[in-house]
Design an enzyme around this catalytic site. Structure first.
Site, PDB file in Angstrom:
ATOM      1  N   ASP A 130      32.675  33.577  38.799  1.00  0.00           N
ATOM      2  CA  ASP A 130      34.045  33.762  39.290  1.00  0.00           C
ATOM      3  C   ASP A 130      34.565  32.401  39.795  1.00  0.00           C
ATOM      4  O   ASP A 130      33.861  31.693  40.523  1.00  0.00           O
ATOM      5  CB  ASP A 130      33.994  34.791  40.441  1.00  0.00           C
ATOM      6  CG  ASP A 130      35.355  35.300  40.854  1.00  0.00           C
ATOM      7  OD1 ASP A 130      36.302  35.196  40.055  1.00  0.00           O
ATOM      8  OD2 ASP A 130      35.468  35.827  41.985  1.00  0.00           O
TER       9      ASP A 130
ATOM     10  N   ASP B 143      38.647  27.995  36.535  1.00  0.00           N
ATOM     11  CA  ASP B 143      39.934  28.080  37.228  1.00  0.00           C
ATOM     12  C   ASP B 143      40.524  26.684  37.355  1.00  0.00           C
ATOM     13  O   ASP B 143      40.378  26.013  38.372  1.00  0.00           O
ATOM     14  CB  ASP B 143      39.751  28.728  38.610  1.00  0.00           C
ATOM     15  CG  ASP B 143      41.073  28.809  39.365  1.00  0.00           C
ATOM     16  OD1 ASP B 143      42.099  28.373  38.800  1.00  0.00           O
ATOM     17  OD2 ASP B 143      41.086  29.291  40.513  1.00  0.00           O
TER      18      ASP B 143
ATOM     19  N   ASP C 121      36.656  42.684  45.345  1.00  0.00           N
ATOM     20  CA  ASP C 121      35.626  42.189  46.261  1.00  0.00           C
ATOM     21  C   ASP C 121      35.874  42.739  47.671  1.00  0.00           C
ATOM     22  O   ASP C 121      35.010  43.380  48.280  1.00  0.00           O
ATOM     23  CB  ASP C 121      35.664  40.647  46.261  1.00  0.00           C
ATOM     24  CG  ASP C 121      34.533  40.038  47.074  1.00  0.00           C
ATOM     25  OD1 ASP C 121      33.696  40.783  47.594  1.00  0.00           O
ATOM     26  OD2 ASP C 121      34.476  38.799  47.196  1.00  0.00           O
TER      27      ASP C 121
HETATM   28  P1  13P Z   1      40.111  40.994  46.369  1.00  0.00           P
HETATM   29  O1  13P Z   1      40.027  40.055  47.553  1.00  0.00           O
HETATM   30  O2  13P Z   1      41.443  41.678  46.307  1.00  0.00           O
HETATM   31  O3  13P Z   1      39.006  41.948  46.338  1.00  0.00           O
HETATM   32  O4  13P Z   1      40.021  40.111  45.048  1.00  0.00           O
HETATM   33  C1  13P Z   1      38.801  39.657  44.553  1.00  0.00           C
HETATM   34  C2  13P Z   1      38.964  38.701  43.430  1.00  0.00           C
HETATM   35  O5  13P Z   1      40.005  38.562  42.825  1.00  0.00           O
HETATM   36  C3  13P Z   1      37.777  37.892  43.038  1.00  0.00           C
HETATM   37  O6  13P Z   1      38.085  36.860  42.135  1.00  0.00           O
END
Ligand code: 13P
Length: 349
Positions: free
Chosen positions: A83, A105, A268
């Site tokens: 991520d 990213d 998350d």
């Molecule tokens: P949240 O904070 O809304 O759960 O988003 C998590 C996210 O986009 C991880 O890349």
């Protein structure tokens, strides 16, 4: 079953018209929670780790845990995704470990905070795509800039400052060949997304629809998709926490996104809240407890419940057995031959 390519998982989701939750992990209990939910709902899954998670858990611990999850759950397709990679090197190191998907990213500079230029973003993302596709690994890029900060990564703000421009999204997809594209439509990372209940006009769904119409072969990704349910906030606050009132992304908005090309939905915060609430409850109501299992077990169960609800709401439930995994080497051959090319000028024909 070996880890599967995220591209295959998302291609199947597109065929089936559903979305796939991508859940962040830092430790064994979170991985177990996701697998409990996947087994229960018979769902394919995307497990993802941020740079912060990789540092916290130490790369090898985390990756071996994912391998254990794959070995213990041979009927569940699992993609392992980096991520918010901040550089070519971060993505390369994830691929070296065996991740089957990476996010470059490039919307932010390598510091993970400062918005980059369009040209910088294209350049670094293209470099990652060339490297990853040669190895059969999926790439997610980002155009526009999401709001909030997650694990120290993010530009901050509300998410409305750098909404994706559809023309730029098309040019970006053409020049990079990414498999999946994170777009900024007003979502932000973290618990504090909206300070009043969103009324359906908060997220720029018209932008999402415009991008999907022009890039039907690029899987769209919705970051910052926690719904931050009041029930989870209340548990944290009831047992000594102090969260300020806040609202997340309504499930119906995510489902509208899924009907319009969103295939990967990042969650998350909801899981963090669920675990923290469960841990707080044990420690608050049973202060004599000191065995971590006494609070980690309910924490794991609370997270599994949220994940299982999301899997059902996103539509991935019941799809674990739909397909046989394509080996990563075959994915590499597919990229090489052009069969998996998503660039709008090529994929349209
Ligand atoms: P949240 O904070 O809304 O759960 O988003 C998590 C996210 O986009 C991880 O890349």
């Amino acid at each position: 079953m070996p880890l599967v390519s995220m591209r295959q998982l998302l291609d199947e989701a597109a065929k089936g018209g559903y979305g796939v939750g991508a859940f962040n992990v830092n430790d064994m209990e979170q991985i177990q929670a996701i697998m409990m939910a996947a087994r229960q709902t018979k769902s394919p899954v995307i497990v993802q780790a941020s740079r912060g998670a990789r540092a916290f858990a130490e790369d090898l611990y985390l990756f071996k845990l994912i391998q254990a999850a794959a070995e213990l759950n041979p009927d569940i397709p699992i993609a392992m995704h980096q991520d918010h990679g901040n550089s070519f090197e971060t993505c390369k190191s994830a691929i070296a470990l065996g991740y089957t998907s990476v996010m470059m990213d490039g919307s932010l500079k390598e510091d993970g905070k400062t918005p980059s230029t369009f040209e910088e973003n294209v350049e670094v993302t293209r470099r990652v795509v060339d490297y990853a596709h040669e190895r059969g690994v999926t790439v997610e890029g980002e155009i526009g800039v999401l709001g909030g900060v997650e694990d120290g990564h993010g530009a901050g703000g509300t998410g409305l400052e750098h909404i994706t421009d559809p023309d730029q999204a098309v040019e970006f997809a053409e020049r990079t060949g990414v498999d999946a594209l994170a777009i900024a439509i007003g979502t932000s990372h973290g618990a504090y997304k909206f300070n009043k209940k969103p009324d359906g006009s908060v997220l720029k769904m018209d932008v999402l629809i415009a991008i999907h119409n022009r890039l039907p072969h690029t899987h769209l990704v919705m970051h910052g998709s926690s719904s931050v349910p009041k029930e989870l906030q209340d548990i944290v606050n009831e047992y000594g926490g102090s969260l300020k009132p806040t609202w997340g992304v309504p499930i119906e908005e995510i489902q509208l996104g899924i009907r319009n090309g969103v295939r990967k939905v990042n969650v998350d915060t909801d899981n963090r809240l669920a675990m923290t609430g469960a841990i707080r409850k044990v420690l608050w109501t049973q202060p004599e407890k000191f065995d971590p299992r006494d609070y980690m077990k309910p924490a794991r169960e609370a997270m599994a419940k949220v994940v299982s609800e999301r899997m059902t709401e996103f539509g991935q439930a019941g799809h674990a057995g739909d397909y046989t995994p394509i080996p990563i080497s075959e994915m590499a051959a597919g990229y090489k031959s052009g069969k998996l090319d998503t660039r709008p000028s090529v994929a349209a024909h």
